[in-house]
Scaffold this motif. Structure first.
Motif, PDB file in Angstrom:
ATOM      1  N   LEU A  36       0.829  -1.207   0.000  1.00  9.54           N
ATOM      2  CA  LEU A  36       0.000   0.000   0.000  1.00  9.54           C
ATOM      3  C   LEU A  36       0.866   1.261   0.000  1.00  9.54           C
ATOM      4  O   LEU A  36       0.405   2.328  -0.403  1.00  9.54           O
ATOM      5  N   GLY A  37       2.118   1.130   0.444  1.00 10.28           N
ATOM      6  CA  GLY A  37       3.040   2.259   0.451  1.00 10.28           C
ATOM      7  C   GLY A  37       3.340   2.791  -0.944  1.00 10.28           C
ATOM      8  O   GLY A  37       3.788   3.923  -1.095  1.00 10.28           O
ATOM      9  N   ASP A  38       3.089   1.987  -1.971  1.00 12.35           N
ATOM     10  CA  ASP A  38       3.266   2.443  -3.352  1.00 12.35           C
ATOM     11  C   ASP A  38       2.055   3.220  -3.860  1.00 12.35           C
ATOM     12  O   ASP A  38       2.151   3.936  -4.845  1.00 12.35           O
ATOM     13  N   ARG A  39       0.926   3.071  -3.205  1.00 12.37           N
ATOM     14  CA  ARG A  39      -0.310   3.715  -3.656  1.00 12.37           C
ATOM     15  C   ARG A  39      -0.740   4.879  -2.767  1.00 12.37           C
ATOM     16  O   ARG A  39      -1.422   5.778  -3.222  1.00 12.37           O
ATOM     17  N   PHE A  40      -0.398   4.779  -1.487  1.00 12.65           N
ATOM     18  CA  PHE A  40      -0.840   5.778  -0.528  1.00 12.65           C
ATOM     19  C   PHE A  40       0.367   6.404   0.164  1.00 12.65           C
ATOM     20  O   PHE A  40       1.463   5.853   0.149  1.00 12.65           O
ATOM     21  N   SER A  41       0.146   7.509   0.797  1.00  9.34           N
ATOM     22  CA  SER A  41       1.201   8.221   1.526  1.00  9.34           C
ATOM     23  C   SER A  41       1.777   7.343   2.631  1.00  9.34           C
ATOM     24  O   SER A  41       1.026   6.804   3.454  1.00  9.34           O
ATOM     25  N   ASN A  42       3.102   7.209   2.628  1.00  7.45           N
ATOM     26  CA  ASN A  42       3.752   6.459   3.703  1.00  7.45           C
ATOM     27  C   ASN A  42       3.440   7.094   5.054  1.00  7.45           C
ATOM     28  O   ASN A  42       3.280   6.390   6.054  1.00  7.45           O
ATOM     29  N   ARG A  43       3.372   8.400   5.091  1.00  4.81           N
ATOM     30  CA  ARG A  43       3.044   9.104   6.334  1.00  4.81           C
ATOM     31  C   ARG A  43       1.689   8.652   6.859  1.00  4.81           C
ATOM     32  O   ARG A  43       1.548   8.300   8.024  1.00  4.81           O
ATOM     33  N   SER A  44       0.685   8.668   6.009  1.00  4.97           N
ATOM     34  CA  SER A  44      -0.664   8.267   6.429  1.00  4.97           C
ATOM     35  C   SER A  44      -0.693   6.826   6.911  1.00  4.97           C
ATOM     36  O   SER A  44      -1.318   6.509   7.931  1.00  4.97           O
ATOM     37  N   LEU A  45      -0.025   5.953   6.186  1.00  3.97           N
ATOM     38  CA  LEU A  45      -0.010   4.540   6.565  1.00  3.97           C
ATOM     39  C   LEU A  45       0.712   4.322   7.896  1.00  3.97           C
ATOM     40  O   LEU A  45       0.229   3.590   8.759  1.00  3.97           O
ATOM     41  N   VAL A  46       1.856   4.963   8.057  1.00  6.38           N
ATOM     42  CA  VAL A  46       2.616   4.814   9.305  1.00  6.38           C
ATOM     43  C   VAL A  46       1.786   5.314  10.484  1.00  6.38           C
ATOM     44  O   VAL A  46       1.718   4.655  11.526  1.00  6.38           O
ATOM     45  N   LEU A  47       1.127   6.442  10.334  1.00  8.20           N
ATOM     46  CA  LEU A  47       0.322   6.983  11.433  1.00  8.20           C
ATOM     47  C   LEU A  47      -0.879   6.080  11.729  1.00  8.20           C
ATOM     48  O   LEU A  47      -1.198   5.837  12.904  1.00  8.20           O
ATOM     49  N   LEU A  48      -1.518   5.565  10.699  1.00  9.68           N
ATOM     50  CA  LEU A  48      -2.655   4.670  10.901  1.00  9.68           C
ATOM     51  C   LEU A  48      -2.228   3.393  11.611  1.00  9.68           C
ATOM     52  O   LEU A  48      -2.843   2.983  12.605  1.00  9.68           O
ATOM     53  N   PHE A  49      -1.156   2.777  11.128  1.00 12.83           N
ATOM     54  CA  PHE A  49      -0.712   1.512  11.715  1.00 12.83           C
ATOM     55  C   PHE A  49      -0.163   1.717  13.128  1.00 12.83           C
ATOM     56  O   PHE A  49      -0.331   0.859  13.997  1.00 12.83           O
ATOM     57  N   SER A  50       0.463   2.860  13.381  1.00 13.11           N
ATOM     58  CA  SER A  50       0.948   3.157  14.730  1.00 13.11           C
ATOM     59  C   SER A  50      -0.222   3.338  15.696  1.00 13.11           C
ATOM     60  O   SER A  50      -0.195   2.836  16.823  1.00 13.11           O
ATOM     61  N   ALA A  51      -1.252   4.026  15.255  1.00 15.50           N
ATOM     62  CA  ALA A  51      -2.438   4.207  16.097  1.00 15.50           C
ATOM     63  C   ALA A  51      -3.113   2.861  16.375  1.00 15.50           C
ATOM     64  O   ALA A  51      -3.575   2.612  17.508  1.00 15.50           O
ATOM     65  N   CYS A  52      -3.150   1.987  15.387  1.00 13.03           N
ATOM     66  CA  CYS A  52      -3.715   0.652  15.592  1.00 13.03           C
ATOM     67  C   CYS A  52      -2.908  -0.120  16.633  1.00 13.03           C
ATOM     68  O   CYS A  52      -3.479  -0.866  17.440  1.00 13.03           O
ATOM     69  N   GLN A  53      -1.598   0.070  16.635  1.00  6.81           N
ATOM     70  CA  GLN A  53      -0.774  -0.602  17.637  1.00  6.81           C
ATOM     71  C   GLN A  53      -1.075  -0.079  19.039  1.00  6.81           C
ATOM     72  O   GLN A  53      -1.074  -0.856  19.997  1.00  6.81           O
ATOM     73  N   VAL A  54      -1.317   1.204  19.174  1.00  8.20           N
ATOM     74  CA  VAL A  54      -1.667   1.757  20.485  1.00  8.20           C
ATOM     75  C   VAL A  54      -2.907   1.036  21.015  1.00  8.20           C
ATOM     76  O   VAL A  54      -2.928   0.578  22.160  1.00  8.20           O
ATOM     77  N   VAL A  55      -3.921   0.919  20.182  1.00 11.46           N
ATOM     78  CA  VAL A  55      -5.174   0.283  20.598  1.00 11.46           C
ATOM     79  C   VAL A  55      -4.955  -1.185  20.967  1.00 11.46           C
ATOM     80  O   VAL A  55      -5.415  -1.645  22.020  1.00 11.46           O
ATOM     81  N   THR A  56      -4.236  -1.915  20.130  1.00  6.81           N
ATOM     82  CA  THR A  56      -4.045  -3.342  20.418  1.00  6.81           C
ATOM     83  C   THR A  56      -3.199  -3.559  21.673  1.00  6.81           C
ATOM     84  O   THR A  56      -3.472  -4.484  22.441  1.00  6.81           O
ATOM     85  N   LEU A  57      -2.224  -2.716  21.897  1.00 11.39           N
ATOM     86  CA  LEU A  57      -1.424  -2.832  23.125  1.00 11.39           C
ATOM     87  C   LEU A  57      -2.270  -2.554  24.368  1.00 11.39           C
ATOM     88  O   LEU A  57      -2.113  -3.224  25.400  1.00 11.39           O
ATOM     89  N   LEU A  58      -3.158  -1.588  24.286  1.00 13.13           N
ATOM     90  CA  LEU A  58      -4.057  -1.322  25.413  1.00 13.13           C
ATOM     91  C   LEU A  58      -4.976  -2.509  25.669  1.00 13.13           C
ATOM     92  O   LEU A  58      -5.204  -2.884  26.823  1.00 13.13           O
ATOM     93  N   VAL A  59      -5.498  -3.101  24.601  1.00 15.40           N
ATOM     94  CA  VAL A  59      -6.360  -4.281  24.759  1.00 15.40           C
ATOM     95  C   VAL A  59      -5.570  -5.421  25.402  1.00 15.40           C
ATOM     96  O   VAL A  59      -6.070  -6.107  26.299  1.00 15.40           O
ATOM     97  N   MET A  60      -4.332  -5.614  24.971  1.00 20.99           N
ATOM     98  CA  MET A  60      -3.503  -6.655  25.572  1.00 20.99           C
ATOM     99  C   MET A  60      -3.290  -6.401  27.062  1.00 20.99           C
ATOM    100  O   MET A  60      -3.340  -7.328  27.871  1.00 20.99           O
ATOM    101  N   ALA A  61      -3.073  -5.150  27.418  1.00 22.19           N
ATOM    102  CA  ALA A  61      -2.800  -4.807  28.818  1.00 22.19           C
ATOM    103  C   ALA A  61      -3.988  -5.059  29.737  1.00 22.19           C
ATOM    104  O   ALA A  61      -3.807  -5.402  30.900  1.00 22.19           O
ATOM    105  N   VAL A  62      -5.181  -4.897  29.215  1.00 21.86           N
ATOM    106  CA  VAL A  62      -6.370  -5.017  30.073  1.00 21.86           C
ATOM    107  C   VAL A  62      -7.178  -6.284  29.786  1.00 21.86           C
ATOM    108  O   VAL A  62      -8.267  -6.439  30.342  1.00 21.86           O
ATOM    109  N   SER A  63      -6.663  -7.163  28.969  1.00 23.46           N
ATOM    110  CA  SER A  63      -7.400  -8.375  28.595  1.00 23.46           C
ATOM    111  C   SER A  63      -7.808  -9.186  29.818  1.00 23.46           C
ATOM    112  O   SER A  63      -6.955  -9.589  30.609  1.00 23.46           O
TER     113      SER A  63
END
Length: 179
Positions: free
Chosen positions: A62-89
């Motif tokens: 997707l980095g060839d089609r979309f902004s690397n900046r947008s993808l990095v920020l989206l995937f980083s935000a997704c990691q924040v959420v999943t790490l929080l879920v792991m912490a409180v599971s």
């Protein structure tokens, strides 16, 4: 791009990749907390790494089609959420699914070099790649040592809360330094 900026990108890569490696020194503690066998908990890091490979295969292009900046920020935000879920599971299966999803979104360290390579002179490409790679390796090593120490004194859930906080800061930092 200055050397300082390059070090910030390496630090962001380091923190991002570390998320997949926190579990290694604390895996038995997590198994005991959830009341599952030590053999069963072994599936968590295995599927996390498989999910990472699938993420690289499906999301990295997707980095060839979309902004690397947008993808990095989206995937980083997704990691924040999943790490929080792991912490409180409350149960193993929630932790397991969150870890697998987190692995799927751990591709920012593979998008950042492409982003950086477009913003530096060709003569500095090798130097920049080495700095970013060192950041990734440091993240793997630091995650293993740091998670063990933090878990010993504060508990394994704090490891993932710290990871979520660091990823939140990385997401903010990247939103500022990526153009």
């Amino acid at each position: 791009m200055s050397d300082g900026s390059l070090l910030l990108y390496a630090a962001a890569s380091s923190i991002t990749v570390a998320n997949a490696y926190y579990i290694h020194p604390i895996i038995a503690t997590i198994a005991d907390q959830f009341g599952i066998s030590h053999a069963m908990i072994g599936i968590v890091p295995s599927l996390n790494q498989i999910a990472l490979a699938v993420g690289i295969f499906l999301l990295l292009p997707l980095g060839d089609r979309f902004s690397n900046r947008s993808l990095v920020l989206l995937f980083s935000a997704c990691q924040v959420v999943t790490l929080l879920v792991m912490a409180v599971s409350p149960v193993f299966w929630t932790f397991f699914v969150a870890s697998t999803v987190m692995g799927f979104f751990t591709i920012a360290p593979y998008l950042i070099p492409a982003y950086v390579s477009k913003r530096i002179p060709l003569s500095r490409l090798g130097h920049s790649t080495a700095i970013l790679t060192a950041g990734v390796l440091f993240g793997v090593l630091f995650a293993r040592a740091g998670a063990g120490v933090v878990s010993e004194y504060l508990g394994w859930r704090v490891v993932y809360l710290i990871g979520a906080a660091l990823m939140f800061l990385v997401t903010i930092l990247l939103s500022i330094i990526m153009e």
